[in-house]
Design a protein around this motif. Structure first.
Motif, PDB file in Angstrom:
ATOM      1  N   TRP A  89       5.414   2.205  14.710  1.00  0.00           N
ATOM      2  CA  TRP A  89       4.649   3.407  14.370  1.00  0.00           C
ATOM      3  C   TRP A  89       3.169   3.080  14.244  1.00  0.00           C
ATOM      4  O   TRP A  89       2.800   2.103  13.603  1.00  0.00           O
ATOM      5  CB  TRP A  89       5.142   3.999  13.043  1.00  0.00           C
ATOM      6  CG  TRP A  89       6.485   4.636  13.151  1.00  0.00           C
ATOM      7  CD1 TRP A  89       7.691   4.074  12.835  1.00  0.00           C
ATOM      8  CD2 TRP A  89       6.765   5.956  13.605  1.00  0.00           C
ATOM      9  NE1 TRP A  89       8.702   4.968  13.071  1.00  0.00           N
ATOM     10  CE2 TRP A  89       8.160   6.128  13.544  1.00  0.00           C
ATOM     11  CE3 TRP A  89       5.980   7.006  14.064  1.00  0.00           C
ATOM     12  CZ2 TRP A  89       8.784   7.312  13.909  1.00  0.00           C
ATOM     13  CZ3 TRP A  89       6.603   8.181  14.435  1.00  0.00           C
ATOM     14  CH2 TRP A  89       7.989   8.339  14.357  1.00  0.00           C
ATOM     15  N   LEU A  90       2.344   3.929  14.840  1.00  0.00           N
ATOM     16  CA  LEU A  90       0.897   3.853  14.685  1.00  0.00           C
ATOM     17  C   LEU A  90       0.488   4.885  13.642  1.00  0.00           C
ATOM     18  O   LEU A  90       0.659   6.090  13.863  1.00  0.00           O
ATOM     19  CB  LEU A  90       0.195   4.137  16.014  1.00  0.00           C
ATOM     20  CG  LEU A  90      -1.318   4.336  15.940  1.00  0.00           C
ATOM     21  CD1 LEU A  90      -2.008   3.056  15.478  1.00  0.00           C
ATOM     22  CD2 LEU A  90      -1.862   4.810  17.274  1.00  0.00           C
ATOM     23  N   LEU A  91      -0.003   4.416  12.523  1.00  0.00           N
ATOM     24  CA  LEU A  91      -0.568   5.312  11.512  1.00  0.00           C
ATOM     25  C   LEU A  91      -2.001   5.573  11.958  1.00  0.00           C
ATOM     26  O   LEU A  91      -2.894   4.771  11.734  1.00  0.00           O
ATOM     27  CB  LEU A  91      -0.516   4.682  10.119  1.00  0.00           C
ATOM     28  CG  LEU A  91      -1.198   5.457   8.988  1.00  0.00           C
ATOM     29  CD1 LEU A  91      -0.761   6.907   8.932  1.00  0.00           C
ATOM     30  CD2 LEU A  91      -0.964   4.762   7.666  1.00  0.00           C
ATOM     31  N   ASN A  92      -2.181   6.671  12.659  1.00  0.00           N
ATOM     32  CA  ASN A  92      -3.457   6.945  13.310  1.00  0.00           C
ATOM     33  C   ASN A  92      -4.465   7.576  12.353  1.00  0.00           C
ATOM     34  O   ASN A  92      -5.659   7.319  12.474  1.00  0.00           O
ATOM     35  CB  ASN A  92      -3.231   7.867  14.513  1.00  0.00           C
ATOM     36  CG  ASN A  92      -4.344   7.769  15.507  1.00  0.00           C
ATOM     37  OD1 ASN A  92      -4.507   6.750  16.149  1.00  0.00           O
ATOM     38  ND2 ASN A  92      -5.119   8.826  15.635  1.00  0.00           N
ATOM     39  N   ASP A  93      -4.000   8.398  11.441  1.00  0.00           N
ATOM     40  CA  ASP A  93      -4.910   9.115  10.544  1.00  0.00           C
ATOM     41  C   ASP A  93      -4.273   9.247   9.171  1.00  0.00           C
ATOM     42  O   ASP A  93      -3.080   9.556   9.070  1.00  0.00           O
ATOM     43  CB  ASP A  93      -5.189  10.526  11.072  1.00  0.00           C
ATOM     44  CG  ASP A  93      -5.649  10.538  12.512  1.00  0.00           C
ATOM     45  OD1 ASP A  93      -6.840  10.300  12.737  1.00  0.00           O
ATOM     46  OD2 ASP A  93      -4.805  10.770  13.399  1.00  0.00           O
ATOM     47  N   SER A 122      12.365   0.903  12.887  1.00  0.00           N
ATOM     48  CA  SER A 122      11.286   0.395  13.729  1.00  0.00           C
ATOM     49  C   SER A 122      10.972  -1.037  13.315  1.00  0.00           C
ATOM     50  O   SER A 122      11.429  -1.515  12.276  1.00  0.00           O
ATOM     51  CB  SER A 122      10.043   1.268  13.576  1.00  0.00           C
ATOM     52  OG  SER A 122       9.409   1.046  12.333  1.00  0.00           O
ATOM     53  N   CYS A 123      10.191  -1.707  14.128  1.00  0.00           N
ATOM     54  CA  CYS A 123       9.826  -3.089  13.784  1.00  0.00           C
ATOM     55  C   CYS A 123       8.624  -3.134  12.855  1.00  0.00           C
ATOM     56  O   CYS A 123       8.304  -4.196  12.311  1.00  0.00           O
ATOM     57  CB  CYS A 123       9.595  -3.929  15.036  1.00  0.00           C
ATOM     58  SG  CYS A 123       8.307  -3.338  16.117  1.00  0.00           S
ATOM     59  N   GLY A 124       7.959  -2.002  12.644  1.00  0.00           N
ATOM     60  CA  GLY A 124       6.839  -2.014  11.709  1.00  0.00           C
ATOM     61  C   GLY A 124       5.912  -0.834  11.875  1.00  0.00           C
ATOM     62  O   GLY A 124       6.206   0.144  12.557  1.00  0.00           O
ATOM     63  N   ILE A 125       4.768  -0.978  11.226  1.00  0.00           N
ATOM     64  CA  ILE A 125       3.748   0.057  11.227  1.00  0.00           C
ATOM     65  C   ILE A 125       2.405  -0.635  11.420  1.00  0.00           C
ATOM     66  O   ILE A 125       2.182  -1.723  10.880  1.00  0.00           O
ATOM     67  CB  ILE A 125       3.806   0.875   9.913  1.00  0.00           C
ATOM     68  CG1 ILE A 125       2.873   2.069   9.951  1.00  0.00           C
ATOM     69  CG2 ILE A 125       3.562   0.021   8.695  1.00  0.00           C
ATOM     70  CD1 ILE A 125       3.092   3.046   8.803  1.00  0.00           C
ATOM     71  N   VAL A 126       1.550  -0.044  12.229  1.00  0.00           N
ATOM     72  CA  VAL A 126       0.217  -0.600  12.464  1.00  0.00           C
ATOM     73  C   VAL A 126      -0.829   0.476  12.212  1.00  0.00           C
ATOM     74  O   VAL A 126      -0.541   1.672  12.320  1.00  0.00           O
ATOM     75  CB  VAL A 126       0.047  -1.162  13.899  1.00  0.00           C
ATOM     76  CG1 VAL A 126       0.983  -2.325  14.146  1.00  0.00           C
ATOM     77  CG2 VAL A 126       0.229  -0.093  14.942  1.00  0.00           C
TER      78      VAL A 126
END
Length: 160
Positions: A89-93, A122-126
């Motif tokens: 997951w991309l924490l975009n905002d 998921s494998c993580g968050i960025v």
């Protein structure tokens, strides 16, 4: 008057509240806000299932009247790791209205993003944050996210 913070995932009936918060977010970044373009972009992302939006709110109860005020949001976009063969997951905002900052709402939003990441196997968050955004760096590091010292991030903006 009592108040209670709550988190909810974006539903269609909450789009107007999300649009309002998103408008404030873009202005806080110094960006020119174009509400019609923002709403068109966000509505398409919502209907196409391109992102997950988590909204924060505060419920006020005066004993006579009860009302909810939406205070912030986090937007997550899924993408995939071919290395780990899983979603990431991309924490975009992540945004909290100015008058609600330093009350734990950003932490609550981030913790819910991490929880969503874990629940979806998921494998993580960025995420990325501006170098001068000390508050954001402190928030994410307190929640166990670590700065990547192994890769460089690159970006190319397409000019029109």
């Amino acid at each position: 008057m009592t108040e209670k913070s709550e988190i909810t995932e974006l539903e269609e009936n909450l789009l107007p509240e999300f649009f309002r918060l998103f408008h404030h977010y873009r202005i806080s970044l110094g960006l020119h806000s174009v509400p019609i373009a923002e709403e068109k972009f966000l509505t398409k992302r919502f209907h196409d299932g391109d992102f997950t939006v988590i909204l924060s709110s505060v419920m006020f109860n005066s004993g006579i009247i009860e009302y909810r005020e939406y205070t912030g949001f986090a937007i997550l976009y899924p993408f995939y790791s071919t290395i780990q063969l899983k979603k990431i997951w991309l924490l975009n905002d992540l945004y909290v209205e100015k008058k609600y900052r330093h009350q734990g709402i950003g932490t609550l939003l981030l913790e819910n993003c991490i929880s969503l990441s874990e629940k979806t196997d998921s494998c993580g968050i960025v995420l990325e944050t501006l170098i001068e955004s000390f508050g954001a760096k402190k928030l994410v590091e307190k929640r166990g996210l670590i700065r990547d010292n192994y890769t460089y991030g690159y970006y190319r903006e397409h000019k029109k």
